[in-house]
Motif scaffolding. Structure first.
Motif, PDB file in Angstrom:
ATOM      1  N   ASP A 389       0.851  -1.190   0.000  1.00  0.00           N
ATOM      2  CA  ASP A 389       0.000   0.000   0.000  1.00  0.00           C
ATOM      3  C   ASP A 389       0.886   1.240   0.000  1.00  0.00           C
ATOM      4  O   ASP A 389       1.502   1.569   1.021  1.00  0.00           O
ATOM      5  CB  ASP A 389      -0.906  -0.009   1.232  1.00  0.00           C
ATOM      6  CG  ASP A 389      -1.911   1.137   1.231  1.00  0.00           C
ATOM      7  OD1 ASP A 389      -1.825   2.010   0.341  1.00  0.00           O
ATOM      8  OD2 ASP A 389      -2.783   1.168   2.130  1.00  0.00           O
ATOM      9  N   ASP A 391      -0.005   4.240  -0.040  1.00  0.00           N
ATOM     10  CA  ASP A 391      -0.570   5.337   0.749  1.00  0.00           C
ATOM     11  C   ASP A 391      -0.113   5.282   2.198  1.00  0.00           C
ATOM     12  O   ASP A 391      -0.337   6.228   2.963  1.00  0.00           O
ATOM     13  CB  ASP A 391      -2.097   5.300   0.681  1.00  0.00           C
ATOM     14  CG  ASP A 391      -2.618   5.612  -0.714  1.00  0.00           C
ATOM     15  OD1 ASP A 391      -1.925   6.357  -1.435  1.00  0.00           O
ATOM     16  OD2 ASP A 391      -3.688   5.103  -1.075  1.00  0.00           O
ATOM     17  N   LYS A 392       0.485   4.168   2.591  1.00  0.00           N
ATOM     18  CA  LYS A 392       0.983   4.021   3.961  1.00  0.00           C
ATOM     19  C   LYS A 392       2.470   3.734   3.899  1.00  0.00           C
ATOM     20  O   LYS A 392       2.944   3.013   3.019  1.00  0.00           O
ATOM     21  CB  LYS A 392       0.273   2.872   4.684  1.00  0.00           C
ATOM     22  CG  LYS A 392      -1.235   3.054   4.822  1.00  0.00           C
ATOM     23  CD  LYS A 392      -1.852   1.832   5.485  1.00  0.00           C
ATOM     24  CE  LYS A 392      -3.361   1.966   5.588  1.00  0.00           C
ATOM     25  NZ  LYS A 392      -3.985   0.750   6.192  1.00  0.00           N
ATOM     26  N   GLU A 511       7.030   2.455  -0.050  1.00  0.00           N
ATOM     27  CA  GLU A 511       7.068   1.047  -0.469  1.00  0.00           C
ATOM     28  C   GLU A 511       8.464   0.717  -0.992  1.00  0.00           C
ATOM     29  O   GLU A 511       9.100   1.537  -1.656  1.00  0.00           O
ATOM     30  CB  GLU A 511       6.024   0.781  -1.553  1.00  0.00           C
ATOM     31  CG  GLU A 511       5.682  -0.675  -1.769  1.00  0.00           C
ATOM     32  CD  GLU A 511       4.885  -1.297  -0.643  1.00  0.00           C
ATOM     33  OE1 GLU A 511       4.872  -2.532  -0.556  1.00  0.00           O
ATOM     34  OE2 GLU A 511       4.259  -0.558   0.159  1.00  0.00           O
TER      35      GLU A 511
END
Length: 517
Positions: A389, A391-392, A511
């Motif tokens: 993810d 976004d994290k 990531e």
């Protein structure tokens, strides 16, 4: 110091660029770029200045042209196109501005010298020549993967930083060149580095006009018919395979390989000078002739023989193609590359199996490495960099200065692949541009304590992978300088400089992806 290379030769008859009202030291362009020192003028008559980005407080090179408007269209279009390709061996382009009476491009400042300046001290040794050729080919592979052409590969546009980083600058988009000519120009780079002479590979090799224009450099040694002498005929100590490769790239009768294939071959040849077999004439890359066939007359210059078959070329093509896809984050199913990526099922030369398919490797464990911290309050959230993810992610604290408040050498993310693997690339997605980072490899896994982190960093820092990213102008960093013959289990993404935000200096790692087999 030449900050924008001389590029392709400019004809003596080329009209001078008007410089009336040229800027002065201390002037600030676009309310952001302060001009510090006029360095030189390039082959097109553009003014090259050393400057400072007063917002991000980083050095920049500013290339100005008078006038702007329609006459600066090609320069600005080239800058915009170049800014879309992020690669460690390409000069970063930050801005392109047209003010009408003048236009300018702002790009990365490289502390170092052009290849042209470097060779004035004497021709380079074969090992350094191969490394420079490999870096230029890798940069071109990134450009060509987007469908673009560089069009200006020349000793003046190949820059070598004081730290040894090789970068290619000053691309053109005037449509007058091709990807094949880009690759042939690498032959010219190799020839120039080995001999100190330029074979004019962008023009016909026979009867080329030598030494003209502002970028004039010594012409190649030629016989009475105009045929250039091979590097081994000019100086001693050039390995046969490097001599053959250089001459094949310059031979208009031999089709050049794609840039990613050439990158893979140069990476294979880029071996330490102290290797006992370095000067043995083994393993040349040739670009023509079926196994068992007589060499074509076009594939021979001065009696040189074709020594590799189609199966071998396809195997090299697969390695180069996969490295290029990994470095650019491309799609393995690109219809333009699928036919090339099919390995040969048999080969008369070695019978070796094709290379294993590159895939995303599973990361067994990650943790934050912070050897210089007493509080150790930034260690949480490491698992977010491998959760799929974007976004994290994990992020640093906010600091008052880019180098972690000058309180520590940096911070890192340690990666455990669970077992040794052949690794092709590591890709890190960041939350912002402007960060500096390096990738290291290691063999130890000490306990996650302050003392353990110190031990880990001190052990890993002597094994860098590829070139570092310095104040990177993208949010994706791709490290692909792995040894194809080695296996890796432990890696360390080490961050040394933070970008600015509205609160201070901070970076997030969203990531991390490891590609290999």
């Amino acid at each position: 110091m030449t900050q924008v290379g001389e590029g392709q030769e400019a004809e003596e008859s080329a009209p001078p660029v008007m410089t009336f009202g040229a800027p002065t030291a201390g002037e600030i362009l676009a309310e952001r770029y302060e001009l510090v020192e006029h360095i030189n003028n390039d082959s097109a008559g553009r003014l090259v200045w050393r400057g400072v980005d007063v917002v991000l407080r980083r050095p920049v090179a500013v290339v100005l042209r008078y006038p702007g408007g329609d006459s600066a269209t090609e320069m600005l279009q080239a800058a915009v196109a170049a800014s879309r390709v992020i690669h460690p061996n390409l000069v970063g382009v930050y801005d392109a501005i047209d003010e009408g009476e003048r236009a300018y491009v702002v790009r990365e400042w490289v502390d170092g010298r052009s290849l042209r300046e470097l060779v004035t001290d004497g021709p380079l040794d074969p090992g350094r020549t191969t490394a420079i050729g490999n870096a230029v080919a890798s940069a071109l592979a990134a450009v060509h993967a987007t469908g673009m052409v560089h069009g200006n590969v020349h000793p003046g546009t190949v820059m070598i930083s004081d730290e040894g980083r090789v970068v290619l600058a000053d691309a053109r988009t005037d449509g007058a060149d091709s990807q094949q000519n880009d690759v042939r120009a690498i032959g010219g780079i190799l020839y120039f580095a080995l001999t100190g002479h330029w074979p004019h590979s962008e023009a016909p090799l026979h009867g080329a006009k030598a030494g003209h224009g502002r970028a004039a450099i010594p012409d190649a040694v030629r016989d009475g018919s105009g045929t250039i002498a091979a590097p081994r005929q000019v100086r001693a100590g050039v390995p046969a395979y490097l001599d053959d490769l250089t001459m094949d790239l310059l031979d208009v009768g031999v089709a050049p390989p794609p840039s990613d294939v050439l990158t893979a071959e140069l990476a294979r040849l880029d071996i330490p000078v102290e290797d006992d077999h370095y000067l043995e004439p083994t393993g040349p890359l040739r670009f023509a002739a079926e196994p068992g066939d007589e060499p074509s007359p076009l594939a021979s210059v001065g009696g040189r023989k074709v020594a590799i078959g189609i199966a071998g070329l396809l195997a090299v093509a697969l390695v180069g193609l996969l490295i290029g896809i990994s470095a650019l984050g491309g799609d393995d199913k690109n219809p333009q590359t699928e036919p090339v990526a099919k390995p040969a099922t048999s080969g008369p030369a070695t019978g070796a199996p094709p290379p294993a398919q590159v895939r995303k490797l599973t990361v067994a464990d990650v943790r934050i490495i912070d050897p210089d911290s007493q509080l150790r309050d930034e260690l949480g959230g490491a698992e977010k960099v491998i959760d799929g993810d974007q976004d994290k992610g994990w992020e640093t604290d906010t600091y008052t200065q880019p180098k972690f408040g000058n309180r520590k050498r940096g911070m890192g993310i340690w990666i455990d692949l669970g077992e040794p693997h052949t690794v092709k690339s590591v890709q890190a997605e960041l939350s912002a541009t402007g960060a500096s980072a390096q990738l290291f490899a290691g063999t130890i896994d000490p306990p996650p304590t302050s003392a353990g982190d110190k031990q880990l960093f001190n052990s890993y820092k002597n094994s860098p992978i590829g070139q570092p990213f310095e104040q990177h102008d993208g949010t994706r960093m791709t490290f692909d300088g792995f040894n194809a013959d080695a296996k890796y289990q432990y890696l360390l993404l080490w961050i040394t400089e933070l970008p600015a935000n509205d609160r201070g200096f901070q970076i997030g790692v969203q990531e991390i992806t490891v590609q290999g087999s």
